[in-house]
Design an enzyme around this catalytic site. Structure first.
Site, short mmCIF file in Angstrom:
data_model
loop_
_atom_site.label_atom_id
_atom_site.label_comp_id
_atom_site.label_asym_id
_atom_site.label_seq_id
_atom_site.Cartn_x
_atom_site.Cartn_y
_atom_site.Cartn_z
N LEU A 114 -30.41 47.20 32.36
CA LEU A 114 -29.21 47.90 32.84
C LEU A 114 -29.14 47.94 34.36
O LEU A 114 -28.08 48.11 34.94
CB LEU A 114 -29.21 49.34 32.31
CG LEU A 114 -29.06 49.51 30.79
CD1 LEU A 114 -29.24 50.97 30.39
CD2 LEU A 114 -27.69 49.01 30.33
N LYS A 130 -24.50 60.92 30.44
CA LYS A 130 -23.50 60.40 29.51
C LYS A 130 -22.08 60.74 29.97
O LYS A 130 -21.15 59.94 29.80
CB LYS A 130 -23.75 60.95 28.09
CG LYS A 130 -25.08 60.54 27.49
CD LYS A 130 -25.28 59.04 27.40
CE LYS A 130 -24.46 58.36 26.34
NZ LYS A 130 -24.78 56.90 26.25
#
Ligand code: NAP
Length: 339
Positions: free
Chosen positions: A61, A156
């Site tokens: 990532l 998130k």
């Protein structure tokens, strides 16, 4: 022609179930892992029949290497990978940076590859926190970061916000939507357990001497994966910009214990029956870092509705009692917990 979907983080719990369902429905799958040497043999062993329909790419990532290759030839992306640790890191950026940067990296590479459908595995963490006055949430709600929330919740929320902003500015013709599960349980494939499933494992193993007064809404991993598949297959205007919480009912930990005792009595001998007084939780939170999160959740009812998802995508979620039973039975069947 066979459609190919990139699923990021193929080693993960949700990604594994999603790859299962995609292959079963005739899709081909590209997936990313952090180390091909470590993970590809495990993935090939899980899907021995997949052959060329499953391609494994190395991509982190936090770096660009490998992403262009992973996206090449794909029709849709399911961006599932994001750090989801059991504990709380000292530095919140250990979670926030890979969640946000990783999502933007996945979006940029998908866009460069001309991919028009992007399904983002977000979370109820982006919906239902930082609003102590509320106990019922749905797809229209957003976590309030100004209230100060734990790093995973922040990671998130920041990632989903950043993704939506990025698509609005850079990729008008890309169809983006998020899937927002709550606490995910259900059948497991191996002993590499997601943080959520550890709760049931620890309960069955008697590792909780008593149960704090806290709870969570339950998502079934099969429903979470199915929502991704349906979002990939649905007409453009059905899913563009949507948020799809996948949650059934809110259950207190005492409900978890009662369900496990009733539905899997042979496995539930060590499941606690006693309630942990709040003062014990507060005392423990001074010395056990993991208990700080529990302390913040005490007596917090946080119902997250998945009704919108059932209506728009057209399916019915699995009953949470069944989900917990299937979690316990598969943990036993795989020898991960002993009866
Ligand atoms: P998981 O089994 O822990 O999977 C997480 C995946 O992310 C793993 O494949 C992991 O790869 C990958 N990952 C982490 N950091 C990475 C990095 N820097 N570069 C590349 N890959 C990285 O967790 P899960 O339960 O399946 O969760 C998957 C997604 O669902 C996450 O986005 C999570 O936030 C979301 N979600 C989960 C739940 C839940 O209760 N489980 C609830 C709501 C939302 P490695 O194997 O290399 O570590």
């Amino acid at each position: 022609m066979t459609k190919r979907v990139l699923v990021t983080g193929g080693t993960g719990y949700i990604a594994g179930e999603l790859i299962d369902q995609l292959l079963a429905r005739g899709f081909a799958v590209n997936t990313t892992v952090r180390s091909k040497a470590r993970s590809e043999p495990r993935l090939r062993a899980r899907w021995p029949e997949a052959g060329d329909r499953l391609q494994v790419f190395e991509a982190d990532l936090l770096a660009d290497a490998g992403w262009a290759e992973a996206n090449a030839g794909c029709d849709a992306v399911a961006h599932v990978a994001s750090p989801f640790p059991m504990g709380v890191p000292k530095d919140k950026d250990d979670l926030v940076v890979p969640a946000r940067e990783g999502t933007l990296r996945a979006l940029e590479h998908a866009n460069q590859a001309g991919i028009k459908r992007f399904i983002h595995t977000s979370s109820a963490a982006a919906i239902a926190y930082g609003q102590p006055e509320k106990d019922y949430f749905d797809y229209t709600d957003w976590t309030n970061l100004t209230a100060g929330v734990p790093p995973y919740i922040e990671s998130k929320t920041v990632a989903e916000r950043a993704a939506r902003d990025w698509v609005a500015v850079h990729a008008h013709d890309m169809v983006y939507c998020s899937i927002n599960p709550v606490a995910v349980f259900g059948p497991v494939h191996d002993a590499d357990l997601s943080t959520s499933v550890q709760v049931v494992k620890k309960m069955l193993e008697g590792r909780f001497p008593a149960l704090p007064d806290m709870g969570m809404s339950v998502s079934d991993v099969r429903d979470v994966a199915r929502a991704h598949v349906l979002a990939i297959e649905a007409p453009t205007e059905t899913v563009r910009g949507e948020r799809f919480p996948t949650a059934t009912r809110f259950l207190w930990l005492s409900d978890f214990a009662a369900i496990l005792r009733a539905r899997t009595p042979e496995l539930a001998r060590k499941v606690p029956t006693r309630r942990m007084p709040d003062w014990v939780v507060k005392l423990l939170s001074l010395v056990v870092p993991a208990m700080r999160q529990v302390r913040g959740e005490l007596r917090n009812l946080r119902e997250v509705s998945g009704r919108h998802t059932e209506e728009v995508l057209g399916f019915t979620f699995i009953d949470p009692g069944q989900t917990l039973e299937d979690t316990a039975r598969s943990l036993a069947a795989k020898g991960i917990v002993r009866a």
